[in-house]
Every structure is written in C-alpha cells, then in structure tokens.
Design a protein around this motif. Sequence first.
Motif, PDB file in Angstrom:
ATOM      1  N   ASP A 118      35.188  18.765 -29.265  1.00 57.81           N
ATOM      2  CA  ASP A 118      33.899  19.523 -29.592  1.00 57.81           C
ATOM      3  C   ASP A 118      33.982  21.014 -29.186  1.00 57.81           C
ATOM      4  N   GLY A 119      33.556  21.537 -30.394  1.00 55.73           N
ATOM      5  CA  GLY A 119      34.052  22.967 -30.409  1.00 55.73           C
ATOM      6  C   GLY A 119      33.253  23.868 -31.166  1.00 55.73           C
ATOM      7  N   ARG A 120      33.502  25.136 -31.327  1.00 52.22           N
ATOM      8  CA  ARG A 120      33.027  26.181 -32.113  1.00 52.22           C
ATOM      9  C   ARG A 120      33.998  26.572 -33.059  1.00 52.22           C
ATOM     10  N   VAL A 121      33.435  26.707 -34.446  1.00 52.63           N
ATOM     11  CA  VAL A 121      34.256  27.381 -35.331  1.00 52.63           C
ATOM     12  C   VAL A 121      34.548  28.898 -35.169  1.00 52.63           C
ATOM     13  N   LEU A 122      35.703  29.287 -34.894  1.00 51.93           N
ATOM     14  CA  LEU A 122      35.781  30.979 -34.529  1.00 51.93           C
ATOM     15  C   LEU A 122      36.129  31.746 -35.674  1.00 51.93           C
ATOM     16  N   GLU A 123      37.074  31.079 -36.594  1.00 54.03           N
ATOM     17  CA  GLU A 123      37.894  31.791 -37.686  1.00 54.03           C
ATOM     18  C   GLU A 123      38.044  30.744 -38.821  1.00 54.03           C
ATOM     19  N   ILE A 124      37.463  31.263 -39.991  1.00 57.82           N
ATOM     20  CA  ILE A 124      38.034  30.552 -41.476  1.00 57.82           C
ATOM     21  C   ILE A 124      38.764  31.589 -42.355  1.00 57.82           C
ATOM     22  N   ASN A 125      40.097  31.204 -42.477  1.00 64.82           N
ATOM     23  CA  ASN A 125      40.895  31.924 -43.235  1.00 64.82           C
ATOM     24  C   ASN A 125      41.164  31.614 -44.569  1.00 64.82           C
ATOM     25  N   THR A 126      40.245  30.963 -45.348  1.00 63.79           N
ATOM     26  CA  THR A 126      40.395  30.474 -46.513  1.00 63.79           C
ATOM     27  C   THR A 126      39.070  30.157 -47.222  1.00 63.79           C
ATOM     28  N   HIS A 127      39.163  29.716 -48.816  1.00 65.97           N
ATOM     29  CA  HIS A 127      37.748  29.593 -49.431  1.00 65.97           C
ATOM     30  C   HIS A 127      38.177  28.402 -50.315  1.00 65.97           C
ATOM     31  N   VAL A 128      37.111  27.755 -50.724  1.00 69.59           N
ATOM     32  CA  VAL A 128      37.171  26.486 -51.793  1.00 69.59           C
ATOM     33  C   VAL A 128      37.990  27.231 -52.992  1.00 69.59           C
ATOM     34  N   ASP A 129      38.991  26.188 -53.595  1.00 75.04           N
ATOM     35  CA  ASP A 129      39.839  26.234 -54.560  1.00 75.04           C
ATOM     36  C   ASP A 129      40.942  27.391 -54.237  1.00 75.04           C
TER      37      ASP A 129
END
Length: 321
Positions: A118-129
């Motif tokens: 259980d947590g929190r998303v801190l970073e996303i380093n990508t995109h769809v496709d």
Amino acid sequence: MSTFIPKPKKKRFYKRWWFWLLVVVFLLVLVGLAVGQSVMKQQRLNKYNYLKDAVTVSKTTIEKTIATNAVMTADETTSLYLSAPAKIKELPVSVGEEVNKDEVLLKTDLETLKAPFDGRVLEINTHVDDLNMAAQPLIVLGYRSSHLEFFASDAEVLELVVGQTAHITVPSFNNGKDAYSGEVVFVDTKKFADPSALGSGGNSGYRVKITSGDMPEALTKIIGLSADVEIVTDQKTNILALPSGVVQTDDNNNEFVYLAPTVDEDFITKAEQTGKVTDVLTSKDITTGFVGDEYTEITSGLKEDEKVLLYFEPQNSTTPF
C-alpha cells in the motif's frame, strides 16, 4: 474781528496705528522665541529617545537551536522495472495517487507491474506506447507515511540526537503562520555525499529524519514539500534572562549592563557636560550562564523585574550623535 481756531488734540500713543503694530511685532517675537525654545528642548530630548528603550529582567525559557530547511520524504521507496524490453500498453495510475497492494500500475504485452505494498505513486518515467528497456526505472512507489528530512553538516551532527524537539513551519501553507511540533527520529552517523551535489551544498551531509504528529495530512502527503525547521539542541527553563545584545563587556571581559535611566532635563544636562552618555548611565556588574539563540541566562547581579537599557550609542563628544 479774528476767528479763533483751536488746535487739534494729539492722539494718545496707544491710539496710534504704529503703536499696535509694534505690539503685534513684539508679541510675535515672544511667541517665536517660546516656540523656538520648545522645539530646541524637544530636539534635545529626541536625541536621547533611544535611552528610553528598556527590557525587564524576567524568568523565561532559553533555547539553543539549529535552523534548517527540510523536505517531506516518503518513509520508504522502491523503483519498479520491466523484466525485458517492451512497449507500454496501459498506465492506469498517475503521480500522487494512492494505490493498494497488488493494484495494477502498468501493463505491457509481456507482463504486468503491480504495487508491492500500500503506497503512493511518486514518479512515473514512461508513457503509453513508449518502448522501455529493462534497466529503466518506470515507476517509483513510496510508503503512504512520510517524514521531514535534511542533511546536517559536520558541526550540526555533533549537536543532534534522537528525541530532540523540532519546531516546524511551512512557508507555502497559510504564509507559514501555523506551527507544528516534531521529533528527531534518526541521525545518520555515516556521511552521505551525492556526487552531483558536490560543491553545490545539495544532498551532502548526515541524513536526519523528523516526524510530526500534528501536521495535517494535506501537508504530509506532498512529497518534496519544503518546511522550515528549528531543532532544539539544548534549553533551560524558568531562569532569569535578558536579550543577549543587552550584555556588555569591558576591556577585561567583565560582563555588565546599563540600567534604564530617567531621561529628563537634568539627565541631558549632565550628559552634555560630561561628553559621554555612559558616564551618566548606571552600570551593574553581572555574571551569565547558558547562552541561547536570542537570550542569555543571568546568574547574578540582577533581580527579576529590574529594567535594563536595551541599546546605547557610545559617545565621544558633547552631543549624543
């Protein structure tokens, strides 16, 4: 027969116009002199107004603190990777979103990444496709719990211990008017040096963690939030104290203070005659103890409620300036 013409009577002097003109001029001169004397007297008093600023000896709490800036940091973080290069097909989460354990975070043709806790998303380093390599961290997930963190210098770490009290304010929230309490929960004994921060004063030093029990969740969940922190490294309570700037020292390093004077005509005359305000002021020898950030303990020489001069200007002439 001759006609007698009587001579006109002379006007008395107080009925002549020039007399009243002189009276008016005389009165104006008197008023001018009185006003001038009053202004000069007030100017003399104004020159010594700074001697009216006094502080009262009182019992208080003195603190010695370390002031710094700390950043809201997740208690633990983990980075998620693909096991093999693949194109992103689904990305159902966003930065800042809270997720539950085993909740889907990302899908490719080959695999699905799920939240390990259980947590929190801190970073996303990508995109769809996007086509991503296996060595690339795609999502950084952090615990929902957080703490304030900063890096202490060599001098600061020597004064820091677990359990010390911290005063916390957040400048970006309500203009920093709200104060929160905190506690030091971790002081690293190994110095951390981020190679990218060398020479810039960035993340380099001894990691220190602070937790707060009364900060609102609206603040604790914002990872990266900046806060001003004062950590109390030492303190004494219920002691006689004065602002540190009040304490003077002579050529032999003996400590003393000036008592607050009564600034009246007699005082000013004596000050102008001696040429030095300090020759007219009454001084008292004191001894001091604990010195905090703003106040100094008075161990002898003064009693509670005595008035002490807050500020004076050294004089070397017959005028106070």
